[in-house]
Design an enzyme around this catalytic site. Structure first.
Site, PDB file in Angstrom:
ATOM      1  N   PHE A 181     -24.753  58.005 -39.216  1.00  0.00           N
ATOM      2  CA  PHE A 181     -23.723  57.081 -38.741  1.00  0.00           C
ATOM      3  C   PHE A 181     -23.255  56.329 -39.983  1.00  0.00           C
ATOM      4  O   PHE A 181     -24.035  55.580 -40.578  1.00  0.00           O
ATOM      5  CB  PHE A 181     -24.367  56.130 -37.725  1.00  0.00           C
ATOM      6  N   ALA A 182     -22.012  56.564 -40.421  1.00  0.00           N
ATOM      7  CA  ALA A 182     -21.589  56.027 -41.722  1.00  0.00           C
ATOM      8  C   ALA A 182     -20.469  55.008 -41.567  1.00  0.00           C
ATOM      9  O   ALA A 182     -19.310  55.376 -41.373  1.00  0.00           O
ATOM     10  CB  ALA A 182     -21.139  57.176 -42.629  1.00  0.00           C
TER      11      ALA A 182
ATOM     12  N   PRO B 265     -19.657  50.121 -50.207  1.00  0.00           N
ATOM     13  CA  PRO B 265     -20.073  49.213 -51.290  1.00  0.00           C
ATOM     14  C   PRO B 265     -19.402  47.841 -51.154  1.00  0.00           C
ATOM     15  O   PRO B 265     -19.945  46.827 -51.594  1.00  0.00           O
ATOM     16  CB  PRO B 265     -19.595  49.924 -52.558  1.00  0.00           C
TER      17      PRO B 265
ATOM     18  N   SER C  70     -21.363  43.812 -43.439  1.00  0.00           N
ATOM     19  CA  SER C  70     -21.365  42.816 -42.363  1.00  0.00           C
ATOM     20  C   SER C  70     -20.027  42.763 -41.650  1.00  0.00           C
ATOM     21  O   SER C  70     -19.950  42.453 -40.465  1.00  0.00           O
ATOM     22  CB  SER C  70     -21.662  41.419 -42.924  1.00  0.00           C
TER      23      SER C  70
ATOM     24  N   GLN D 284     -52.012  38.473 -42.835  1.00  0.00           N
ATOM     25  CA  GLN D 284     -52.818  37.347 -43.325  1.00  0.00           C
ATOM     26  C   GLN D 284     -54.226  37.379 -42.727  1.00  0.00           C
ATOM     27  O   GLN D 284     -55.214  37.206 -43.426  1.00  0.00           O
ATOM     28  CB  GLN D 284     -52.106  36.027 -42.961  1.00  0.00           C
ATOM     29  N   ILE D 285     -54.307  37.628 -41.438  1.00  0.00           N
ATOM     30  CA  ILE D 285     -55.607  37.617 -40.741  1.00  0.00           C
ATOM     31  C   ILE D 285     -56.484  38.780 -41.225  1.00  0.00           C
ATOM     32  O   ILE D 285     -57.704  38.661 -41.273  1.00  0.00           O
ATOM     33  CB  ILE D 285     -55.367  37.659 -39.204  1.00  0.00           C
TER      34      ILE D 285
ATOM     35  N   GLY E 173     -57.346  41.226 -47.409  1.00  0.00           N
ATOM     36  CA  GLY E 173     -56.985  42.328 -48.317  1.00  0.00           C
ATOM     37  C   GLY E 173     -56.607  43.598 -47.571  1.00  0.00           C
ATOM     38  O   GLY E 173     -55.716  44.343 -48.000  1.00  0.00           O
TER      39      GLY E 173
ATOM     40  N   GLU F 134     -28.220  47.110 -39.012  1.00  0.00           N
ATOM     41  CA  GLU F 134     -27.649  46.901 -37.669  1.00  0.00           C
ATOM     42  C   GLU F 134     -27.117  45.481 -37.509  1.00  0.00           C
ATOM     43  O   GLU F 134     -27.233  44.877 -36.451  1.00  0.00           O
ATOM     44  CB  GLU F 134     -28.694  47.186 -36.572  1.00  0.00           C
TER      45      GLU F 134
HETATM   46  C1  LIG Z   1     -32.509  50.876 -45.370  1.00  0.00           C
HETATM   47  C2  LIG Z   1     -31.121  50.686 -44.839  1.00  0.00           C
HETATM   48  C3  LIG Z   1     -30.570  51.651 -44.006  1.00  0.00           C
HETATM   49  C4  LIG Z   1     -29.251  51.508 -43.548  1.00  0.00           C
HETATM   50  N1  LIG Z   1     -28.705  52.497 -42.772  1.00  0.00           N
HETATM   51  C5  LIG Z   1     -27.366  52.441 -42.481  1.00  0.00           C
HETATM   52  C6  LIG Z   1     -26.716  53.536 -41.814  1.00  0.00           C
HETATM   53  O1  LIG Z   1     -27.369  54.525 -41.420  1.00  0.00           O
HETATM   54  N2  LIG Z   1     -25.373  53.463 -41.614  1.00  0.00           N
HETATM   55  C7  LIG Z   1     -24.628  52.404 -42.018  1.00  0.00           C
HETATM   56  O2  LIG Z   1     -23.417  52.419 -41.813  1.00  0.00           O
HETATM   57  N3  LIG Z   1     -25.215  51.348 -42.646  1.00  0.00           N
HETATM   58  C8  LIG Z   1     -26.555  51.349 -42.903  1.00  0.00           C
HETATM   59  N4  LIG Z   1     -27.151  50.303 -43.560  1.00  0.00           N
HETATM   60  C9  LIG Z   1     -26.324  49.196 -44.017  1.00  0.00           C
HETATM   61  C10 LIG Z   1     -26.537  47.916 -43.259  1.00  0.00           C
HETATM   62  O3  LIG Z   1     -25.997  48.008 -41.974  1.00  0.00           O
HETATM   63  C11 LIG Z   1     -25.914  46.812 -44.124  1.00  0.00           C
HETATM   64  O4  LIG Z   1     -26.772  46.638 -45.246  1.00  0.00           O
HETATM   65  C12 LIG Z   1     -25.735  45.543 -43.376  1.00  0.00           C
HETATM   66  O5  LIG Z   1     -24.747  45.682 -42.378  1.00  0.00           O
HETATM   67  C13 LIG Z   1     -25.305  44.407 -44.316  1.00  0.00           C
HETATM   68  O6  LIG Z   1     -24.238  44.808 -45.124  1.00  0.00           O
HETATM   69  P1  LIG Z   1     -24.345  44.589 -46.723  1.00  0.00           P
HETATM   70  O7  LIG Z   1     -25.642  45.154 -47.176  1.00  0.00           O
HETATM   71  O8  LIG Z   1     -23.112  45.108 -47.326  1.00  0.00           O
HETATM   72  O9  LIG Z   1     -24.421  43.019 -46.899  1.00  0.00           O
HETATM   73  P2  LIG Z   1     -23.174  42.014 -46.945  1.00  0.00           P
HETATM   74  O10 LIG Z   1     -22.198  42.348 -45.882  1.00  0.00           O
HETATM   75  O11 LIG Z   1     -22.707  41.927 -48.337  1.00  0.00           O
HETATM   76  O12 LIG Z   1     -23.922  40.675 -46.565  1.00  0.00           O
HETATM   77  C14 LIG Z   1     -24.947  40.153 -47.452  1.00  0.00           C
HETATM   78  C15 LIG Z   1     -25.659  39.022 -46.768  1.00  0.00           C
HETATM   79  O13 LIG Z   1     -24.757  37.961 -46.556  1.00  0.00           O
HETATM   80  C16 LIG Z   1     -25.100  37.244 -45.400  1.00  0.00           C
HETATM   81  N5  LIG Z   1     -23.925  37.164 -44.523  1.00  0.00           N
HETATM   82  C17 LIG Z   1     -23.042  38.145 -44.243  1.00  0.00           C
HETATM   83  N6  LIG Z   1     -22.096  37.690 -43.407  1.00  0.00           N
HETATM   84  C18 LIG Z   1     -22.364  36.385 -43.168  1.00  0.00           C
HETATM   85  C19 LIG Z   1     -21.779  35.363 -42.388  1.00  0.00           C
HETATM   86  N7  LIG Z   1     -20.671  35.586 -41.668  1.00  0.00           N
HETATM   87  N8  LIG Z   1     -22.343  34.125 -42.402  1.00  0.00           N
HETATM   88  C20 LIG Z   1     -23.449  33.889 -43.132  1.00  0.00           C
HETATM   89  N9  LIG Z   1     -24.062  34.814 -43.879  1.00  0.00           N
HETATM   90  C21 LIG Z   1     -23.544  36.050 -43.893  1.00  0.00           C
HETATM   91  C22 LIG Z   1     -26.283  37.984 -44.733  1.00  0.00           C
HETATM   92  O14 LIG Z   1     -27.477  37.350 -45.110  1.00  0.00           O
HETATM   93  C23 LIG Z   1     -26.194  39.347 -45.359  1.00  0.00           C
HETATM   94  O15 LIG Z   1     -27.454  39.994 -45.390  1.00  0.00           O
HETATM   95  C24 LIG Z   1     -28.489  50.385 -43.947  1.00  0.00           C
HETATM   96  C25 LIG Z   1     -29.068  49.403 -44.769  1.00  0.00           C
HETATM   97  C26 LIG Z   1     -30.357  49.540 -45.206  1.00  0.00           C
HETATM   98  C27 LIG Z   1     -30.932  48.480 -46.092  1.00  0.00           C
END
Ligand SMILES: Cc1cc2nc3c(=O)[nH]c(=O)nc-3n(C[C@H](O)[C@H](O)[C@H](O)COP(=O)(O)OP(=O)(O)OC[C@H]3O[C@@H](n4cnc5c(N)ncnc54)[C@H](O)[C@@H]3O)c2cc1C
Length: 387
Positions: free
Chosen positions: A132-133, A137, A141, A344-345, A348, A371
């Protein structure tokens, strides 16, 4: 006067949950004991052997629609079952090690009959991996603002150009759904959903190593990646609605896996506190330890009710977007706190690879980001308060 019947699960659901519990205890836990603690998957021959057993027992693909060979379970029942299915080392990201079936990305159910037959049905029948893409970069969010990947119509083809990041399973899946911009002028309504097969020329996937052992994510590049026109899912411009509407229901089973792993960690912590003594006294008699465990017990029960209530509402066809955010937010945060206390409980041993706790501890951290990060779910909940 009607007598309130109280809260009980239907008998057949309890029987199903017991069957799954027994399977995890008798088949999955002993198998994981023999594997490397960092193994992302079970060996293929074990997958074949165990999935043959679940198929014979009627435990395969419980959540898939009956007309496509699944068990037709509703979201609520799946939450009950998944809580049991996730209670093992690989369980957070690979509940039941996949031997109870795997599911296609939910957006496919908005596709045509031909798309469902070609893509969803074999996935369900054979337990294939999909991806699911949506994340890029430029940020995950806020996909409505961030998506830059473009899909351009040329004759009877769509041509994809762009990059996605953190796409779980993209290197090993047979196909997946990709969200791309088809109309720059239309903002959110200019994003569409496409089926893309891995191996299509112009599609490359490179693993990104993270804290998570299971479900390796990938950096995916589309370079003049041509797909047939009929691979558009739903209407042009409907992509984000499909992604979010269908993801809402999925948040409850996702949260049930958080709960299952937290329950397993808590059970281990209680057992350890009973048998471990320090300074001549069992840990279970120390108030410091009792309070950690008491707090965890309260949070687990609260999480279960939030998940069940939201799933029940979603199954009735009501708007459960806020409930989905509440369940996802709370269950992933409780998971982190409960595992932290269990580590913690255990002292090691909590961080040793002899126990599943250290893997859960690492993988649980991803649950507050993937998610939708916790902050975004808080935003959804707050918006509803002020609407
Ligand atoms: C191991 C892993 C697997 C993943 N698998 C998938 C996948 O299969 N498909 C896919 O599409 N994506 C996948 N993702 C992506 C994931 O959904 C995103 O990392 C996530 O949605 C956050 O986007 P970002 O990393 O670009 O962080 P950003 O959007 O840059 O946000 C960075 C941080 O800013 C903060 N933030 C963001 N918005 C707000 C707000 N409105 N108010 C306050 N704080 C905020 C949050 O703390 C957030 O973590 C995966 C991520 C990881 C780590």
């Amino acid at each position: 006067m009607t007598v309130f019947p109280g809260f009980t699960l239907p008998e057949e659901l309890r029987v199903l949950r017991d069957q799954v519990r027994r399977f995890i205890r008798e088949e999955i836990l002993p198998l994981e004991q023999r594997l490397d603690p960092d193994a992302p998957e079970i060996p293929d021959e074990d997958f074949e052997r165990l999935s043959a057993k679940t198929k014979a027992a009627g435990l395969w693909a419980l959540a898939a629609p009956e007309e496509y060979g699944g068990g037709g379970l509703d979201t609520f029942s799946m939450c009950v079952v998944l809580e049991a299915m996730a209670q093992h080392r690989m369980g957070l990201y690979n509940p039941g090690c996949g031997v109870f079936g795997r599911y296609p990305p939910p957006a496919i159910w908005a596709g045509t009959r031909a798309q469902i037959e070609k893509y969803a049905v074999p996935t369900i029948r054979e337990g294939r991996r999909t991806f699911f893409a949506i994340t890029e970069p430029s940020g995950g969010s806020d996909p409505a603002g961030a998506i830059q990947t473009r899909a351009e119509r040329r004759g009877d083809r769509w041509v994809l150009n762009g990059r996605k990041v953190f796409i779980s399973h993209a290197h090993e899946a047979t196909w997946g759904v990709v969200f791309a911009r088809t109309d720059r002028a239309k903002g959110r309504a200019g994003i569409s959903c496409f089926i893309v097969e891995r191996g299509t020329p112009g599609f490359t996937a490179r693993n990104i190593r993270t804290i998570r052992t299971s479900a390796v994510p990938n950096d995916v590049v589309f370079e003049d990646c041509e797909i047939p026109a009929e691979n558009l899912v739903g209407q042009e411009g409907q992509g984000l609605d499909l992604a979010f509407d269908l993801l809402v229901k999925q948040r409850f089973p996702y949260s049930a896996c958080n709960l299952g792993v937290a329950v397993a960690a808590h059970r281990m912590a209680v057992a350890h506190a009973k048998q471990r003594s320090t300074f001549g006294v069992p840990l279970s008699q120390r108030q410091a330890i009792q309070w950690m465990l008491a707090d965890a017990e309260v949070e687990l029960r609260a999480a279960r009710w939030l998940i069940w209530e939201g799933a029940w509402k979603a199954d009735r066809g009501e708007d459960a977007r806020v409930e989905a955010s509440i369940a996802k937010l709370y269950s992933s945060e409780v998971l982190g706190r409960v595992i932290d206390a269990a580590v913690q409980i255990h002292g090691g041993y909590g961080v040793s690879k002899e126990f599943p706790l250290e893997r859960w501890y690492r993988e649980a951290r991803v649950r507050r980001i993937g998610e939708g990060p916790s902050e975004v779910h808080r935003m959804v909940i707050a918006r509803a308060l002020f609407r």
